[in-house]
Enzyme design. Structure first.
Site, PDB file in Angstrom:
ATOM      1  N   ARG A   1      45.410  44.503  63.525  1.00  0.00           N
ATOM      2  CA  ARG A   1      46.325  45.609  63.215  1.00  0.00           C
ATOM      3  C   ARG A   1      46.009  46.833  64.087  1.00  0.00           C
ATOM      4  O   ARG A   1      46.867  47.650  64.359  1.00  0.00           O
ATOM      5  CB  ARG A   1      46.273  45.966  61.713  1.00  0.00           C
ATOM      6  CG  ARG A   1      47.189  47.128  61.326  1.00  0.00           C
ATOM      7  CD  ARG A   1      47.612  47.117  59.853  1.00  0.00           C
ATOM      8  NE  ARG A   1      46.505  46.887  58.956  1.00  0.00           N
ATOM      9  CZ  ARG A   1      45.541  47.771  58.676  1.00  0.00           C
ATOM     10  NH1 ARG A   1      45.567  48.981  59.216  1.00  0.00           N
ATOM     11  NH2 ARG A   1      44.573  47.463  57.839  1.00  0.00           N
TER      12      ARG A   1
ATOM     13  N   TYR B   1      72.138  55.659  68.760  1.00  0.00           N
ATOM     14  CA  TYR B   1      72.096  54.311  68.197  1.00  0.00           C
ATOM     15  C   TYR B   1      72.195  54.416  66.666  1.00  0.00           C
ATOM     16  O   TYR B   1      71.529  55.255  66.050  1.00  0.00           O
ATOM     17  CB  TYR B   1      70.777  53.641  68.619  1.00  0.00           C
ATOM     18  CG  TYR B   1      70.588  52.278  68.029  1.00  0.00           C
ATOM     19  CD1 TYR B   1      71.307  51.181  68.498  1.00  0.00           C
ATOM     20  CD2 TYR B   1      69.705  52.078  66.972  1.00  0.00           C
ATOM     21  CE1 TYR B   1      71.144  49.935  67.938  1.00  0.00           C
ATOM     22  CE2 TYR B   1      69.530  50.820  66.409  1.00  0.00           C
ATOM     23  CZ  TYR B   1      70.264  49.747  66.896  1.00  0.00           C
ATOM     24  OH  TYR B   1      70.103  48.520  66.344  1.00  0.00           O
TER      25      TYR B   1
ATOM     26  N   ASP C   1      65.144  58.107  74.090  1.00  0.00           N
ATOM     27  CA  ASP C   1      65.335  56.665  73.921  1.00  0.00           C
ATOM     28  C   ASP C   1      65.902  56.163  75.246  1.00  0.00           C
ATOM     29  O   ASP C   1      67.052  56.433  75.589  1.00  0.00           O
ATOM     30  CB  ASP C   1      66.283  56.390  72.756  1.00  0.00           C
ATOM     31  CG  ASP C   1      66.521  54.888  72.534  1.00  0.00           C
ATOM     32  OD1 ASP C   1      66.407  54.109  73.495  1.00  0.00           O
ATOM     33  OD2 ASP C   1      66.851  54.513  71.392  1.00  0.00           O
TER      34      ASP C   1
ATOM     35  N   LYS D   1      65.760  44.698  74.049  1.00  0.00           N
ATOM     36  CA  LYS D   1      66.840  44.709  75.027  1.00  0.00           C
ATOM     37  C   LYS D   1      66.313  44.279  76.408  1.00  0.00           C
ATOM     38  O   LYS D   1      65.876  43.170  76.533  1.00  0.00           O
ATOM     39  CB  LYS D   1      67.509  46.085  75.026  1.00  0.00           C
ATOM     40  CG  LYS D   1      67.790  46.624  73.593  1.00  0.00           C
ATOM     41  CD  LYS D   1      68.777  45.766  72.802  1.00  0.00           C
ATOM     42  CE  LYS D   1      68.785  46.065  71.298  1.00  0.00           C
ATOM     43  NZ  LYS D   1      69.053  47.437  70.919  1.00  0.00           N
TER      44      LYS D   1
HETATM   45  C1  LIG Z   1      68.707  48.226  69.737  1.00  0.00           C
HETATM   46  C2  LIG Z   1      68.423  49.649  69.897  1.00  0.00           C
HETATM   47  C3  LIG Z   1      67.513  50.317  69.069  1.00  0.00           C
HETATM   48  C4  LIG Z   1      66.815  49.627  67.915  1.00  0.00           C
HETATM   49  O1  LIG Z   1      65.900  48.652  68.363  1.00  0.00           O
HETATM   50  P1  LIG Z   1      65.480  47.362  67.517  1.00  0.00           P
HETATM   51  O2  LIG Z   1      64.604  46.630  68.467  1.00  0.00           O
HETATM   52  O3  LIG Z   1      66.737  46.628  67.148  1.00  0.00           O
HETATM   53  O4  LIG Z   1      64.762  47.830  66.300  1.00  0.00           O
HETATM   54  C5  LIG Z   1      67.268  51.646  69.327  1.00  0.00           C
HETATM   55  N1  LIG Z   1      67.894  52.305  70.317  1.00  0.00           N
HETATM   56  C6  LIG Z   1      68.780  51.703  71.126  1.00  0.00           C
HETATM   57  C7  LIG Z   1      69.452  52.486  72.208  1.00  0.00           C
HETATM   58  C8  LIG Z   1      69.083  50.357  70.939  1.00  0.00           C
HETATM   59  O5  LIG Z   1      69.989  49.771  71.731  1.00  0.00           O
END
Ligand SMILES: *Cc1c(COP(=O)(O)O)cnc(C)c1O
Length: 433
Positions: A69, A122, A203, A228
């Site tokens: 962890r 998002y 982000d 992604k």
């Molecule tokens: C998919 C996404 C998230 C969330 O990520 P997860 O891996 O699904 O928890 C956050 N920000 C953006 C821009 C995303 O495309």
């Protein structure tokens, strides 16, 4: 000097891994273990002193492995490799993008603070900010992706909020509107006090880690849904947070107590993905550029939004793109002629491109923001942002570009045929049908 600073893509296969510590294995094994054996009690004591920050780390002292962890080789080597793309001092990897985002927001915000955030965000992040953070006494205030510095400063002055962090997504999802990160740094500096620096968190899922490097543009924290592009194969959920050693130490400490670190298998999958990150993202962007150009001239398409189509006549958006982004990415949004009916006919007619949310993967994915990813956004906000029934979001993969264009073309023809068989619409008159 006989040394060279290798590029990140040259280091993705080896960086941070010592074969001699793993029986000479060429590849980093999956360390599927919950705990690690100390050679002596003294060593265990020393490891814990560092883990709990009871003393400074010695010159040559390595952080010891204790318990999965806290740390694990698959996690640490992955984190070290991820830092290379963004030029970050340190990185923390999580079991999802949402856990990276929520942990960073919890760590750097306190009751009474204001979080200033860009709009649209998002959906999961927007929900966390407006529904969860507010339960802990954190004030939240949005600004539009296109809003200028004076307007943002005036909004803050009007509410009198004590801003602790500015959180943004650029390009915005799904509109592809770009936000000037240097300007945000400027706003953050104006709001900072000698005691407290206002943090800028970005982000970077849409363009990173290849095509945009927010830490070089004044950001303090970069966040990813590694689900992604970093994962890139639609087979793993993960997230990451990058920044200075000092900030990431705090993020990792909270992660230890929330227990939302990535597991060894996730770490291993992402290391495998990172080896092909650059060729994947470059091919995806090349394909997207070709598709965006094709869409822009198609009579059944009303509008296309893609950074790679920006021109000097687009003014500020073009300038931001030129100074902030290294490439256009592979996310295209476009409006078909008509509305939801026509958009659905297009989506249902595709033969190669899959109808699914998510993005950045090897296969092309298409979805309908107004009724899918942004279904929860109030109608008037959707209208204001241009998230209409006619809008389609396309994540371009690594398939053959001509095959993708063929698929899009034949699906757009379905709209034209069905529409001409029925009533004539105004937009069709424009399109000369
Ligand atoms: C998919 C996404 C998230 C969330 O990520 P997860 O891996 O699904 O928890 C956050 N920000 C953006 C821009 C995303 O495309």
């Amino acid at each position: 000097m006989n040394t060279r600073a290798f590029r990140p893509e040259s280091l993705m296969m080896s960086y941070g891994y010592k074969p001699e510590l793993s029986e000479g294995a060429m590849k980093c094994p999956i360390f599927q273990t919950s705990t690690f054996v100390f050679r002596t009690a003294e060593e265990g004591k020393a490891f814990f002193e560092l883990a709990y920050g009871l003393r400074e780390r010695g010159e040559k002292e390595e952080i010891g492995l204790i318990y999965s962890r806290l740390n694990n080789p698959d996690l640490e080597i992955l984190e070290n490799r991820l830092t290379l793309w963004d030029g970050a001092e340190d990185c923390a990897v999580f079991e999802s993008g949402m856990s990276a985002i929520s942990t960073a927001l919890f760590e750097f915000l306190e009751p009474g603070d204001t979080l200033l955030y860009s709009h649209p965000l998002y959906g999961g992040t927007a929900h966390f900010i407006t529904e969860v953070l507010t339960k802990f006494g954190i004030k939240v205030q949005a600004f539009d992706a296109g809003e200028d510095e004076a307007a943002i400063m005036a909004d803050i002055a009007a509410t009198g909020g004590r801003v602790a962090m500015i959180y943004v997504e650029t390009p915005a999802n799904p509109t592809n509107v770009l936000i000037d990160l240097r300007r945000l740094r400027n706003i953050a500096d104006r709001l900072s006090t000698p005691e407290k620096r206002v943090l800028v968190a970005v982000d970077n899922t849409y363009l990173g880690p290849l095509f945009q490097h927010p830490l070089h543009l004044g950001a303090d924290l970069v966040l990813y849904s590694a689900t992604k592009y970093i994962g890139g194969h639609s087979d793993v959920i993960a997230g990451a947070c990058l920044g200075s050693r000092q900030l990431i130490a705090r993020v990792k400490t909270l992660r230890t107590f929330l227990g939302n670190m990535a597991a060894p298998w996730t770490g291993w999958l992402l290391m495998r993905s990172l080896e092909t990150l650059k060729p994947r993202m470059e091919l995806q962007a090349d394909n997207a550029q070709k598709i965006a150009r094709y869409l822009a001239t198609h009579p059944m398409v009303a509008a296309v939004s893609y950074p790679g189509l920006l021109e000097e006549s687009d003014g500020e958006q073009y300038l931001i793109y030129k100074t902030q982004c290294v490439g256009p990415g592979a996310m295209i949004s476009f409006d078909v002629q008509g509305g939801e009916t026509e958009a659905f006919r297009f989506l249902n007619s595709l033969k190669l491109i899959k109808l699914a949310v998510s993005l950045g993967s090897t296969e092309s994915l298409v979805q309908h923001p107004a009724t899918m990813t942004h279904a929860g956004v109030p109608q008037e906000e959707k209208t204001a942002m241009g998230i209409n029934g006619s809008l389609v979001r396309l994540s371009v993969g690594v398939e053959n570009a001509d095959d993708l264009i063929w698929d899009i073309g034949q699906a757009l023809e379905q709209i034209r045929e069905k529409t001409s068989a029925g009533q004539t619409t105004g937009s069709l008159a424009v399109a000369g049908v």
